[in-house]
Design an enzyme around this catalytic site. Structure first.
Site, PDB file in Angstrom:
ATOM      1  N   GLY A 172      50.334  25.140  51.313  1.00 48.70           N
ATOM      2  CA  GLY A 172      48.888  25.015  51.426  1.00 48.70           C
ATOM      3  C   GLY A 172      48.258  26.287  51.961  1.00 48.70           C
ATOM      4  O   GLY A 172      48.613  27.404  51.586  1.00 48.70           O
ATOM      5  N   GLY A 173      47.310  26.118  52.885  1.00 45.50           N
ATOM      6  CA  GLY A 173      46.610  27.262  53.450  1.00 45.50           C
ATOM      7  C   GLY A 173      47.512  28.219  54.187  1.00 45.50           C
ATOM      8  O   GLY A 173      47.181  29.402  54.354  1.00 45.50           O
ATOM      9  N   GLY A 407      45.979  57.052  28.281  1.00 41.29           N
ATOM     10  CA  GLY A 407      45.437  56.560  29.541  1.00 41.29           C
ATOM     11  C   GLY A 407      46.469  56.480  30.639  1.00 41.29           C
ATOM     12  O   GLY A 407      46.145  56.607  31.827  1.00 41.29           O
ATOM     13  N   ALA A 408      47.732  56.294  30.267  1.00 39.95           N
ATOM     14  CA  ALA A 408      48.785  56.224  31.281  1.00 39.95           C
ATOM     15  C   ALA A 408      49.013  57.591  31.918  1.00 39.95           C
ATOM     16  O   ALA A 408      49.333  57.680  33.103  1.00 39.95           O
ATOM     17  CB  ALA A 408      50.082  55.704  30.665  1.00 39.95           C
TER      18      ALA A 408
END
Length: 517
Positions: A172-173, A407-408
């Protein structure tokens, strides 16, 4: 005199009770599961006789559900400070023997008080997790306790290092505090982290899944990337924590300690070039190059099992800690994808927070193509890598050893991303596209109309390679500072680090940038 003796005896009795946590039966149960108690874990991690406990006699103050009959000193979490290899740390450890290590209002107050101390004195925060999550009986108070811990995690982020040792359950949290911290070590088969457990998954989705499959250490080490390290037992887990600390400083105002060694800073390796295959399509292991260059051939890899097409980790050059980011041609040919972009960007930002220089080793054919990557946000996630390099103000050195396409090439620490020194080996290939792909696109019509398209394609490809797919064009434009002999890589990197040791890089004032999360 007797009165004082009675008071001392009363105090010692309470301390002994606190040391026993949930009692001998609960401790025995913990051992039967193959797990150590919280105090035993602290003894393994911390230097002998260095631990000083805070809030040892804290208890909860809740009355509903007969909770007054279930009160234990410490209230499910041990907090304090101690030393690891002589270095001050603040540490907390959930005690599973007390109400399953669930977090109460008072437990949260203990942890946040400790974090406040760490921020004031500037020392790392270590959390040892073995907890059933929020204490249900306390309702909103326990939930607010987690919220307060998350807030303090954010306050500490980028100021003092935060490390999580996940040894038991976290649900959970409770999982979000570890996720905010800088590094997470999980113990295989005993640690688990998930937002919703197997029972909820089965009820809502009809899926049957075990705790380990859903949120075990291997799942988070290989698939989600939540775990930076997967340890095989609790002792190895603590060793990871100790080794991590050896590479990083106490806080953001300090530099990592220099570790003196006898490895010659001018050492050369004539075999280094042989790790690069003649055929650029053939895979090879970039870590061999990394190991050869670093002090004593020691490399501490981070996130080893996750997004393996990129390698990140710590090493030393002439005793100084450095962060390494390198494409790994053994996986996906070293192409960048969503996970590798996230992995590298996160690591770069950590290094920048704590004054650790970044060395980037480049051999990548580009970003991974395909609908899966595009639809899942390669544009958004890929931009994080660009942002991280641009934002980082620590010394940055890039070495292109093979392919650096499109772009790499830009994303992997290119000159215009404010990288300080850019080297290349003569084997580097820097271009918008690989020669073959570029020729097929640029000369589509000529190839279609040629009587001998294969011969023409080969001729055009060779011509493109000579003109563009090499490091000399980039060097002629000043985008590569030096083309170096591969055998001299180690001394050249060390000299560049020495040059940049007093680097100052100021930005315009702002609240913070808006990275594309």
């Amino acid at each position: 005199m007797t009165l004082h003796v009675d008071k001392i005896n009363e105090m010692m009795q309470k301390i002994e009770q606190a040391n026993n946590g949930g009692g001998k039966d609960r401790i025995a149960s913990q051992h039967e599961k193959g797990k150590l108690t919280a105090r035993e874990r602290l003894n393994i991690l911390l230097d002998d006789d260095s631990f000083v406990e805070l809030d040892k006699l804290t208890t909860h103050h809740y009355y509903e559900f007969d909770m007054q009959q279930r009160k234990f000193f410490g209230d499910g979490v041990i907090t304090g400070y101690g030393k690891i290899n002589g270095r001050q740390v603040c540490i907390f450890a959930y005690d599973f023997t007390v109400l399953g290590g669930t977090l109460s209002d008072m437990g949260a107050k203990k942890i946040t008080k400790l974090m406040d101390h760490a921020l004031k004195i500037g020392c790392p925060i270590i959390g040892v997790i073995d907890s059933g999550g929020a204490r249900i009986q306390e309702g909103i108070l326990s939930l607010d306790g987690f919220a307060d811990i998350f807030y303090h995690n954010e306050l500490a982020s980028g100021i003092v290092p935060q490390i999580t040792a996940s040894i038991g359950p976290s649900a959970g949290g409770a999982v979000y505090s570890p996720a905010i911290t800088d590094f997470v070590v999980m113990v295989n088969k005993t640690a688990s982290m998930f937002v919703t457990g197997p029972d909820v998954v089965k009820t809502v989705l009809g899926e049957t899944v075990s705790f380990d499959q859903l949120g075990g250490a291997m799942t988070h080490g290989t698939k989600s990337g939540v775990a930076h390290f997967v340890a095989q037992n609790e002792f190895e887990c603590m060793d990871y924590v100790k080794k991590l600390l050896s590479y990083i400083p106490q806080n953001n105002t300090e530099k990592p300690l220099i570790v003196i060694n006898n490895d010659d800073p001018n050492r050369i390796d004539n075999n280094l070039i042989n790790y690069i295959p003649e055929n650029h399509l053939q895979p090879y292991d970039v870590t061999k190059i990394i190991l050869s260059v670093l002090d004593n051939n020691e490399f501490f890899e981070i996130h080893k099992m996750f997004a393996q097409n990129i390698v990140v980790g710590f090493g030393r050059l002439n005793g100084k800690s450095i962060g390494i980011v390198a494409n790994q041609p053994l996986y996906l040919a070293g192409a960048l994808d969503i996970d590798s972009s996230n992995k590298a960007a996160r690591f770069i930002r950590f290094c920048d927070c704590y004054n650790i220089p970044i060395i980037t080793i480049v051999d990548t054919p580009g970003y991974m193509p395909g609908t899966d990557q595009e639809h899942n946000g390669i544009i958004r996630h890929g931009s994080k890598l660009l942002y991280a390099y641009c934002e980082a103000s620590v010394p940055k050195i890039t070495l292109v050893i093979g392919k650096a396409y499109g772009g790499a090439y830009i994303a992997m620490g290119s000159k215009n991303l404010r990288t300080d020194i850019n080297y290349a080996w003569p084997t580097a290939k820097i271009a918008v596209l690989g020669s073959d792909a570029a020729v097929r696109i640029m000369n589509r019509k000529d190839l279609a109309n040629s009587e001998n398209p294969e011969e023409l394609r080969k001729q055009l490809t060779d011509d493109f390679t000579k003109k563009f797919s090499n490091p000399y064009v980039a060097a002629s434009h000043g985008k590569i500072d030096s083309i170096i002999n591969p055998s001299e890589t180690r001394p050249m990197l060390i000299k560049a680090l020495d040059l940049l040791s007093n680097k100052r890089d100021r930005q315009l004032p702002r609240k913070h940038g808006n990275i594309n999360l």
